[in-house]
Scaffold this motif. Structure first.
Motif, PDB file in Angstrom:
ATOM      1  N   ALA A 175       0.826  -1.215   0.000  1.00 27.43           N
ATOM      2  CA  ALA A 175       0.000   0.000   0.000  1.00 27.43           C
ATOM      3  C   ALA A 175       0.864   1.270   0.000  1.00 27.43           C
ATOM      4  CB  ALA A 175      -0.939   0.004   1.200  1.00 27.43           C
ATOM      5  N   LYS A 176       2.092   1.157   0.521  1.00 28.97           N
ATOM      6  CA  LYS A 176       2.964   2.345   0.481  1.00 28.97           C
ATOM      7  C   LYS A 176       3.234   2.722  -0.980  1.00 28.97           C
ATOM      8  CE  LYS A 176       7.502   4.249   1.435  1.00 28.97           C
ATOM      9  NZ  LYS A 176       8.805   4.173   2.063  1.00 28.97           N
ATOM     10  N   TYR A 177       3.502   1.726  -1.804  1.00 33.88           N
ATOM     11  CA  TYR A 177       3.818   2.011  -3.206  1.00 33.88           C
ATOM     12  C   TYR A 177       2.561   2.397  -4.007  1.00 33.88           C
ATOM     13  CZ  TYR A 177       8.584   0.094  -2.685  1.00 33.88           C
ATOM     14  OH  TYR A 177       9.888  -0.134  -2.312  1.00 33.88           O
ATOM     15  N   THR A 195      17.002   1.605  -3.544  1.00 32.88           N
ATOM     16  CA  THR A 195      17.050   2.975  -3.023  1.00 32.88           C
ATOM     17  C   THR A 195      15.622   3.476  -2.746  1.00 32.88           C
ATOM     18  OG1 THR A 195      16.876   3.920  -5.248  1.00 32.88           O
ATOM     19  CG2 THR A 195      19.105   3.517  -4.417  1.00 32.88           C
ATOM     20  N   ALA A 196      15.513   4.596  -1.994  1.00 33.99           N
ATOM     21  CA  ALA A 196      14.175   5.159  -1.714  1.00 33.99           C
ATOM     22  C   ALA A 196      13.515   5.611  -3.010  1.00 33.99           C
ATOM     23  CB  ALA A 196      14.304   6.334  -0.756  1.00 33.99           C
ATOM     24  N   GLY A 197      14.327   6.049  -3.965  1.00 29.63           N
ATOM     25  CA  GLY A 197      13.775   6.539  -5.233  1.00 29.63           C
ATOM     26  C   GLY A 197      13.410   5.440  -6.213  1.00 29.63           C
ATOM     27  N   GLY A 255      14.971  13.348  -1.294  1.00 32.04           N
ATOM     28  CA  GLY A 255      13.550  13.140  -1.603  1.00 32.04           C
ATOM     29  C   GLY A 255      12.594  14.096  -0.917  1.00 32.04           C
ATOM     30  N   LYS A 256      12.736  14.231   0.390  1.00 30.95           N
ATOM     31  CA  LYS A 256      11.790  15.081   1.143  1.00 30.95           C
ATOM     32  C   LYS A 256      11.947  16.555   0.716  1.00 30.95           C
ATOM     33  CE  LYS A 256      10.383  11.799   4.085  1.00 30.95           C
ATOM     34  NZ  LYS A 256       9.808  10.824   3.181  1.00 30.95           N
ATOM     35  N   TYR A 257      13.201  16.969   0.555  1.00 29.32           N
ATOM     36  CA  TYR A 257      13.485  18.353   0.153  1.00 29.32           C
ATOM     37  C   TYR A 257      12.926  18.622  -1.253  1.00 29.32           C
ATOM     38  CZ  TYR A 257      16.442  22.513  -0.721  1.00 29.32           C
ATOM     39  OH  TYR A 257      16.897  23.771  -1.009  1.00 29.32           O
ATOM     40  N   LEU A 283      -0.919  15.519  -6.560  1.00 31.14           N
ATOM     41  CA  LEU A 283      -2.090  15.624  -5.680  1.00 31.14           C
ATOM     42  C   LEU A 283      -1.758  16.465  -4.450  1.00 31.14           C
ATOM     43  CD1 LEU A 283      -4.999  14.708  -5.160  1.00 31.14           C
ATOM     44  CD2 LEU A 283      -4.089  12.654  -4.050  1.00 31.14           C
ATOM     45  N   LYS A 284      -0.552  16.253  -3.911  1.00 27.02           N
ATOM     46  CA  LYS A 284      -0.140  17.038  -2.737  1.00 27.02           C
ATOM     47  C   LYS A 284      -0.124  18.526  -3.087  1.00 27.02           C
ATOM     48  CE  LYS A 284       3.140  13.744  -0.810  1.00 27.02           C
ATOM     49  NZ  LYS A 284       4.419  13.633  -0.116  1.00 27.02           N
ATOM     50  N   ALA A 285       0.377  18.852  -4.274  1.00 25.55           N
ATOM     51  CA  ALA A 285       0.441  20.256  -4.694  1.00 25.55           C
ATOM     52  C   ALA A 285      -0.968  20.810  -4.919  1.00 25.55           C
ATOM     53  CB  ALA A 285       1.283  20.376  -5.969  1.00 25.55           C
TER      54      ALA A 285
HETATM   55  N1  COA Z   1       0.051   2.638   3.257  1.00 22.69           N
HETATM   56  C1  COA Z   1      -0.261   3.812   2.654  1.00 22.69           C
HETATM   57  N2  COA Z   1       0.624   4.863   2.606  1.00 22.69           N
HETATM   58  C2  COA Z   1       1.840   4.674   3.145  1.00 22.69           C
HETATM   59  C3  COA Z   1       2.210   3.477   3.770  1.00 22.69           C
HETATM   60  C4  COA Z   1       1.257   2.414   3.818  1.00 22.69           C
HETATM   61  N3  COA Z   1       1.532   1.239   4.376  1.00 22.69           N
HETATM   62  N4  COA Z   1       3.478   3.619   4.201  1.00 22.69           N
HETATM   63  C5  COA Z   1       3.901   4.862   3.860  1.00 22.69           C
HETATM   64  N5  COA Z   1       2.905   5.499   3.217  1.00 22.69           N
HETATM   65  C6  COA Z   1       2.920   6.868   2.662  1.00 22.69           C
HETATM   66  C7  COA Z   1       3.609   7.881   3.573  1.00 22.69           C
HETATM   67  O1  COA Z   1       2.718   8.348   4.570  1.00 22.69           O
HETATM   68  C8  COA Z   1       3.973   8.941   2.567  1.00 22.69           C
HETATM   69  O2  COA Z   1       2.841   9.708   2.249  1.00 22.69           O
HETATM   70  P1  COA Z   1       2.920  11.325   2.260  1.00 22.69           P
HETATM   71  O3  COA Z   1       4.027  11.674   1.321  1.00 22.69           O
HETATM   72  O4  COA Z   1       1.575  11.750   1.780  1.00 22.69           O
HETATM   73  O5  COA Z   1       3.242  11.712   3.654  1.00 22.69           O
HETATM   74  C9  COA Z   1       4.321   8.137   1.304  1.00 22.69           C
HETATM   75  O6  COA Z   1       3.740   6.848   1.489  1.00 22.69           O
HETATM   76  C10 COA Z   1       5.815   7.972   1.073  1.00 22.69           C
HETATM   77  O7  COA Z   1       6.370   7.491   2.248  1.00 22.69           O
HETATM   78  P2  COA Z   1       7.800   8.004   2.750  1.00 22.69           P
HETATM   79  O8  COA Z   1       8.142   7.317   4.017  1.00 22.69           O
HETATM   80  O9  COA Z   1       7.831   9.484   2.719  1.00 22.69           O
HETATM   81  O10 COA Z   1       8.688   7.375   1.558  1.00 22.69           O
HETATM   82  P3  COA Z   1      10.212   7.366   1.311  1.00 22.69           P
HETATM   83  O11 COA Z   1      10.973   7.980   2.414  1.00 22.69           O
HETATM   84  O12 COA Z   1      10.513   5.964   0.948  1.00 22.69           O
HETATM   85  O13 COA Z   1      10.414   8.343   0.003  1.00 22.69           O
HETATM   86  C11 COA Z   1      10.084   9.533  -2.039  1.00 22.69           C
HETATM   87  C12 COA Z   1       9.465   8.586  -0.988  1.00 22.69           C
HETATM   88  C13 COA Z   1       9.045   9.912  -3.086  1.00 22.69           C
HETATM   89  C14 COA Z   1      10.548  10.813  -1.355  1.00 22.69           C
HETATM   90  C15 COA Z   1      11.256   8.808  -2.714  1.00 22.69           C
HETATM   91  O14 COA Z   1      10.736   7.754  -3.457  1.00 22.69           O
HETATM   92  C16 COA Z   1      12.106   9.678  -3.597  1.00 22.69           C
HETATM   93  O15 COA Z   1      13.070  10.286  -3.134  1.00 22.69           O
HETATM   94  N6  COA Z   1      11.782   9.747  -4.920  1.00 22.69           N
HETATM   95  C17 COA Z   1      12.506  10.491  -5.888  1.00 22.69           C
HETATM   96  C18 COA Z   1      12.358  11.992  -5.739  1.00 22.69           C
HETATM   97  C19 COA Z   1      11.181  12.581  -6.324  1.00 22.69           C
HETATM   98  O16 COA Z   1      10.390  11.875  -6.871  1.00 22.69           O
HETATM   99  N7  COA Z   1      11.074  13.907  -6.123  1.00 22.69           N
HETATM  100  C20 COA Z   1       9.876  14.564  -6.463  1.00 22.69           C
HETATM  101  C21 COA Z   1      10.070  15.952  -7.045  1.00 22.69           C
HETATM  102  S1  COA Z   1      10.578  15.974  -8.757  1.00 22.69           S
END
Ligand code: COA
Length: 390
Positions: A31-33, A147-149, A198-200, A241-243
């Motif tokens: 569900a996270k993905y 990786t997280a990405g 990612g968060k930044y 969606l967040k935006a």
């Molecule tokens: N069920 C449902 N949602 C879940 C979940 C679960 N079991 N576990 C986690 N989530 C949600 C989190 O609450 C979070 O939601 P939110 O962003 O609305 O708060 C989301 O899933 C992502 O979780 P998070 O812990 O923040 O993921 P992460 O630390 O693994 O990183 C990214 C996610 C997107 C930041 C990472 O994949 C990344 O760096 N991607 C590349 C950068 C990028 O895409 N940048 C965007 C700008 S161009």
């Protein structure tokens, strides 16, 4: 004179990996993905595809003889360029057979490259109304295994013809844009994979959206009610969606319902392709236009483009009479239906296949790739491309 998108085509490689299976393999709740990130399938590029072939395959789907004779500018937006000197546009120009009196360039500013291409194309057509410009947004997004990405990877290309009297979307002159030097995502020239905070990056994306939207409202007196839909650059579908949620309170209940419903439609293709960097915003536009049943000529669409590093732009277009007939929904449906699922292990193996970087030659199996345009191999440090129809 109206100037805008006359044709738009898309191509993704024929492999994909299922995100629930990827989550299981990484020990993460699926569900996270699928919900937290909002992705269902991720396109995986075989070694026979790169940014050039993906772009050429996308363009093949829209280009006819008249385009080949009239295109006099090819703009290739990418952050997966294959050469530090020669532009990908020159290869595409040759692979498609575009007439020789054309300019060919490659543009780079992360995921903003194709938007920059469109805006430059608009100026070119304003000065040369007979001209047609081929704008390409093509990328393979690689963060690395585990990786997280990783969950926000993908591969694909969008090709657009920008011309006068466009059949799909006339671009308005209204636009607001912003640049600031931020290190949210980058890929040094020695690295095959991207670095990301990612968060930044998420924070900057939203900050750039709010800044350009405020500027757009101040310049043109715009409100949410002016827009039938807003499309976003989508590194993953939860991002836009967040935006969007940040500004929904500015509108009425009906604005909120309409924009959220259209947002969902605008993410359907991106959910099953993944992140295609430069093409992501235009894949989202394609998803909205091809899959929505209630859009009509005259509707105004907002577009938010973001390229890490960073440049953002909010601009607008108006749907044209008969826009549905100028789209290729059935063909794109066939492309998606014809893809082959690979296991996580197979995806990891495909990911590890890279072209030689030590000058050695290689011959690739192009028969196993259904794409019309492929990389055949490498010889003397040159990529050898093949158009199977020639
Ligand atoms: N069920 C449902 N949602 C879940 C979940 C679960 N079991 N576990 C986690 N989530 C949600 C989190 O609450 C979070 O939601 P939110 O962003 O609305 O708060 C989301 O899933 C992502 O979780 P998070 O812990 O923040 O993921 P992460 O630390 O693994 O990183 C990214 C996610 C997107 C930041 C990472 O994949 C990344 O760096 N991607 C590349 C950068 C990028 O895409 N940048 C965007 C700008 S161009």
């Amino acid at each position: 004179m109206r100037i805008g998108i006359d044709k738009i085509g898309f191509y993704a490689p024929h492999f994909f990996v299922d995100m629930e299976k990827l989550a299981e393999a990484r020990g993460v709740d699926p569900a996270k993905y699928t919900i937290g990130i909002g992705q269902e399938k991720m396109a995986v590029a075989p070694i026979t595809q790169d940014a050039v072939t993906l772009a050429a395959n996308a363009a093949l789907r829209i280009i006819d003889e008249e385009d080949l004779a009239k295109i006099d500018l090819v703009i290739f937006g990418t952050e997966s360029g294959i050469d530090n000197s020669k532009s990908g546009a020159v290869y595409v120009h040759d692979l498609l057979g575009i007439q020789e009196h054309a300019r060919c360039i490659e543009l780079k500013q992360a995921c903003y490259g194709a938007t920059a291409g469109i805006q430059l194309a608009k100026g070119h057509v304003a000065l040369n109304p007979e001209s047609r410009v081929l704008v390409l947004g093509s990328d393979i997004s690689r963060y690395g295994i585990g990786t997280a990405g990783e969950v926000t990877q993908g591969a694909g290309a969008v090709a657009m013809i920008i011309s006068a009297e466009p059949r799909i979307l006339a671009l308005e002159n209204e636009s607001s844009y912003l640049t600031a030097d931020v290190m949210d995502f980058w890929r040094p020239i020695y690295s095959e994979t991207a670095f990301v905070d990612g968060k930044y990056s998420n924070e900057q994306y939203i900050a750039f959206f709010l800044n350009t939207w405020e500027e757009f409202k101040a310049k043109y007196g715009a409100t949410l009610s002016d827009f039938e839909a807003i499309c976003f650059h989508l590194p993953y579908t939860k991002m836009g969606l967040k935006a969007l949620r940040e500004v929904l309170d500015e509108g009425s209940e009906s604005d909120r319902e309409r924009l959220l419903a259209h947002y969902q439609t605008s993410t359907i293709y991106n959910k099953i392709v993944g992140n295609i960097y430069t093409g992501s915003l235009y894949l989202s536009l394609l998803s909205l236009l091809e899959l929505s049943h209630d859009l009509k000529a005259g509707d105004k669409i907002g577009l938010f483009s973001y390229g890490s590093g960073a440049v953002g732009e909010f601009f607008a277009g108006t749907l044209q009479d008969g826009f549905k007939e100028a789209l290729a929904a059935a063909e794109h449906g066939k492309l998606f239906a014809g893809r082959k699922e690979v296991t996580v292990k197979e995806y990891e193996e495909i990911f590890s296949h890279v072209l030689p970087v030590d000058g050695s030659n290689i011959e690739l199996d192009v028969e196993s790739d259904p794409a019309t345009i492929c990389i055949e191999g490498m010889e003397d440090n040159k990529r050898i491309y093949l158009n199977k129809t020639r």
